[in-house]
Motif scaffolding. Sequence first.
Motif, PDB file in Angstrom:
ATOM      1  N   VAL A 131       0.879  -1.169   0.000  1.00 33.75           N
ATOM      2  CA  VAL A 131       0.000   0.000   0.000  1.00 33.75           C
ATOM      3  C   VAL A 131       0.916   1.218   0.000  1.00 33.75           C
ATOM      4  CG1 VAL A 131      -1.780   1.293   1.225  1.00 33.75           C
ATOM      5  CG2 VAL A 131      -1.834  -1.206   1.256  1.00 33.75           C
ATOM      6  N   ASN A 132       1.033   1.866  -1.151  1.00 33.28           N
ATOM      7  CA  ASN A 132       1.862   3.060  -1.290  1.00 33.28           C
ATOM      8  C   ASN A 132       0.993   4.284  -1.060  1.00 33.28           C
ATOM      9  OD1 ASN A 132       4.224   1.593  -2.152  1.00 33.28           O
ATOM     10  ND2 ASN A 132       3.129   1.237  -4.057  1.00 33.28           N
ATOM     11  N   ILE A 133       1.470   5.205  -0.228  1.00 33.21           N
ATOM     12  CA  ILE A 133       0.687   6.388   0.120  1.00 33.21           C
ATOM     13  C   ILE A 133       1.478   7.639  -0.227  1.00 33.21           C
ATOM     14  CG2 ILE A 133      -0.461   7.638   1.982  1.00 33.21           C
ATOM     15  CD1 ILE A 133      -0.682   4.919   3.453  1.00 33.21           C
ATOM     16  N   ALA A 134       0.860   8.509  -1.008  1.00 34.67           N
ATOM     17  CA  ALA A 134       1.450   9.807  -1.351  1.00 34.67           C
ATOM     18  C   ALA A 134       0.638  10.889  -0.653  1.00 34.67           C
ATOM     19  CB  ALA A 134       1.437  10.020  -2.861  1.00 34.67           C
ATOM     20  N   VAL A 135       1.294  11.639   0.234  1.00 36.44           N
ATOM     21  CA  VAL A 135       0.635  12.746   0.924  1.00 36.44           C
ATOM     22  C   VAL A 135       0.843  13.980   0.070  1.00 36.44           C
ATOM     23  CG1 VAL A 135       0.532  14.115   3.031  1.00 36.44           C
ATOM     24  CG2 VAL A 135       1.090  11.676   3.158  1.00 36.44           C
ATOM     25  N   GLY A 136      -0.249  14.465  -0.503  1.00 40.49           N
ATOM     26  CA  GLY A 136      -0.159  15.570  -1.455  1.00 40.49           C
ATOM     27  C   GLY A 136      -0.460  16.938  -0.885  1.00 40.49           C
ATOM     28  N   ASP A 137      -1.089  16.982   0.299  1.00 40.96           N
ATOM     29  CA  ASP A 137      -1.466  18.279   0.848  1.00 40.96           C
ATOM     30  C   ASP A 137      -1.815  18.117   2.324  1.00 40.96           C
ATOM     31  OD1 ASP A 137      -2.031  20.995   0.949  1.00 40.96           O
ATOM     32  OD2 ASP A 137      -3.767  20.904  -0.380  1.00 40.96           O
ATOM     33  N   VAL A 138      -1.848  19.255   3.016  1.00 40.32           N
ATOM     34  CA  VAL A 138      -2.280  19.319   4.408  1.00 40.32           C
ATOM     35  C   VAL A 138      -3.479  20.241   4.464  1.00 40.32           C
ATOM     36  CG1 VAL A 138      -1.656  20.052   6.737  1.00 40.32           C
ATOM     37  CG2 VAL A 138       0.052  18.956   5.297  1.00 40.32           C
ATOM     38  N   HIS A 139      -4.561  19.767   5.062  1.00 41.92           N
ATOM     39  CA  HIS A 139      -5.762  20.586   5.201  1.00 41.92           C
ATOM     40  C   HIS A 139      -5.661  21.400   6.479  1.00 41.92           C
ATOM     41  CE1 HIS A 139      -9.879  21.316   6.744  1.00 41.92           C
ATOM     42  NE2 HIS A 139      -9.992  21.809   5.527  1.00 41.92           N
ATOM     43  N   ILE A 140      -5.841  22.708   6.349  1.00 40.32           N
ATOM     44  CA  ILE A 140      -5.826  23.609   7.498  1.00 40.32           C
ATOM     45  C   ILE A 140      -7.247  24.103   7.706  1.00 40.32           C
ATOM     46  CG2 ILE A 140      -4.913  25.767   8.423  1.00 40.32           C
ATOM     47  CD1 ILE A 140      -2.467  25.267   6.534  1.00 40.32           C
ATOM     48  N   GLU A 141      -7.764  23.899   8.917  1.00 35.07           N
ATOM     49  CA  GLU A 141      -9.143  24.278   9.235  1.00 35.07           C
ATOM     50  C   GLU A 141      -9.397  25.736   8.875  1.00 35.07           C
ATOM     51  OE1 GLU A 141     -12.848  23.357  10.073  1.00 35.07           O
ATOM     52  OE2 GLU A 141     -11.236  21.915  10.356  1.00 35.07           O
TER      53      GLU A 141
END
Length: 156
Positions: A131-141
């Motif tokens: 299971v390869n995971i690419a974190v593309g962004d961070v959500h800021i409230e």
Amino acid sequence: MITTSAEKPADTEAKNLPVQANSALVTTHGKTTIADTVVEKIAGLAAREVSGVYALGGGVARAFGAVRERIPGAKTSLAQGVSVEVGERQAAVDLDIVVEYGVEIGELTKAIRRNVITAIERMTALEVTEVNIAVGDVHIEGDDNKDDDSDAARVQ
């Protein structure tokens, strides 16, 4: 030289076994095939269940998803941000995710892998090889809907 059955190499005996070895999907009575989209949906739902995952998909996929949601009667794609390769007995999964700000990414990805592997293997009997995971962004409230709020105020 004559060999007895006790002297036969183990791999020779294994070749004579029925097809059902090690799989509930391939048996002597037939073969079960699972479509890629089935595994994509299972993986997408399992990944979204993990606290700290804000969304799945890259920027373009999320933009198309936002447009799709505005169409009456249209549904969100459960496979958005998920790509899989499915064989007869194994599956590999690639995920593109957006994480919530403040979440420890290493622990989050461990939890996602565990949940995705468990769900796929339990529901399909496929072995998940990776299971390869690419974190593309961070959500800021409070960062989303800035444009939507200004448009809503202009048009009434």
